[in-house]
Design a protein around this motif. Structure first.
Motif, short mmCIF file in Angstrom:
data_model
loop_
_atom_site.label_atom_id
_atom_site.label_comp_id
_atom_site.label_asym_id
_atom_site.label_seq_id
_atom_site.Cartn_x
_atom_site.Cartn_y
_atom_site.Cartn_z
N LYS A 29 -1.51 2.51 10.04
CA LYS A 29 -0.09 2.40 10.36
C LYS A 29 0.24 0.91 10.46
N PRO A 30 1.51 0.55 10.43
CA PRO A 30 1.87 -0.87 10.51
C PRO A 30 1.22 -1.55 11.72
N GLY A 31 0.67 -2.72 11.47
CA GLY A 31 0.00 -3.47 12.54
C GLY A 31 -1.51 -3.29 12.56
N ASP A 32 -2.03 -2.25 11.89
CA ASP A 32 -3.48 -2.05 11.81
C ASP A 32 -4.10 -3.11 10.91
N LEU A 55 0.84 -1.19 0.00
CA LEU A 55 0.00 0.00 0.00
C LEU A 55 0.88 1.24 0.00
N PRO A 56 0.67 2.13 -0.98
CA PRO A 56 1.47 3.35 -1.03
C PRO A 56 1.19 4.25 0.18
N GLU A 76 0.52 7.38 0.46
CA GLU A 76 -0.65 8.27 0.37
C GLU A 76 -1.95 7.53 0.72
N LEU A 77 -2.05 6.25 0.38
CA LEU A 77 -3.24 5.48 0.72
C LEU A 77 -3.28 5.20 2.23
N LEU A 78 -2.13 4.89 2.81
CA LEU A 78 -2.06 4.67 4.25
C LEU A 78 -2.49 5.92 5.01
N VAL A 79 -2.03 7.08 4.56
CA VAL A 79 -2.41 8.35 5.20
C VAL A 79 -3.91 8.59 5.04
N LYS A 80 -4.43 8.37 3.83
CA LYS A 80 -5.86 8.60 3.56
C LYS A 80 -6.74 7.71 4.44
N LEU A 81 -6.32 6.46 4.66
CA LEU A 81 -7.09 5.53 5.48
C LEU A 81 -6.76 5.64 6.97
N GLY A 82 -5.73 6.41 7.29
CA GLY A 82 -5.33 6.55 8.68
C GLY A 82 -4.73 5.28 9.24
#
Length: 74
Positions: A27-30, A16-17, A19-25
């Motif tokens: 972080k690793p482990g979620d 996952l890029p 920007e997608l991680l930021v948009k979905l809020g």
């Protein structure tokens, strides 16, 4: 956004890029939940649809037994 299925060690996965991680809020482990959609595809969401259904059921029960719950809370 287009994602490529890749070989990751002995597994297969998606990267996952940022920007997608930021948009979905995320972080690793979620966790992400995979929800089927009406068109035959899937939707990835950080929100647990089972939890939402459970909370809707709780709301119904609380509405139905509002007076009883008030008495028990005393």
């Amino acid at each position: 956004m287009k994602l490529e299925v890749k070989k990751i060690g002995n597994s297969t996965g998606l990267i996952l890029p940022k920007e997608l991680l930021v948009k979905l809020g995320l972080k690793p482990g979620d966790e992400l939940h995979v929800v089927p959609d009406a068109a035959g595809g899937v939707r990835l969401t950080p929100y647990d649809p089972d939890f939402e259904r459970s909370m809707a059921l709780v709301d119904e029960i609380m509405d139905e037994y509002r007076d009883t719950l008030k008495e028990l809370a005393k």
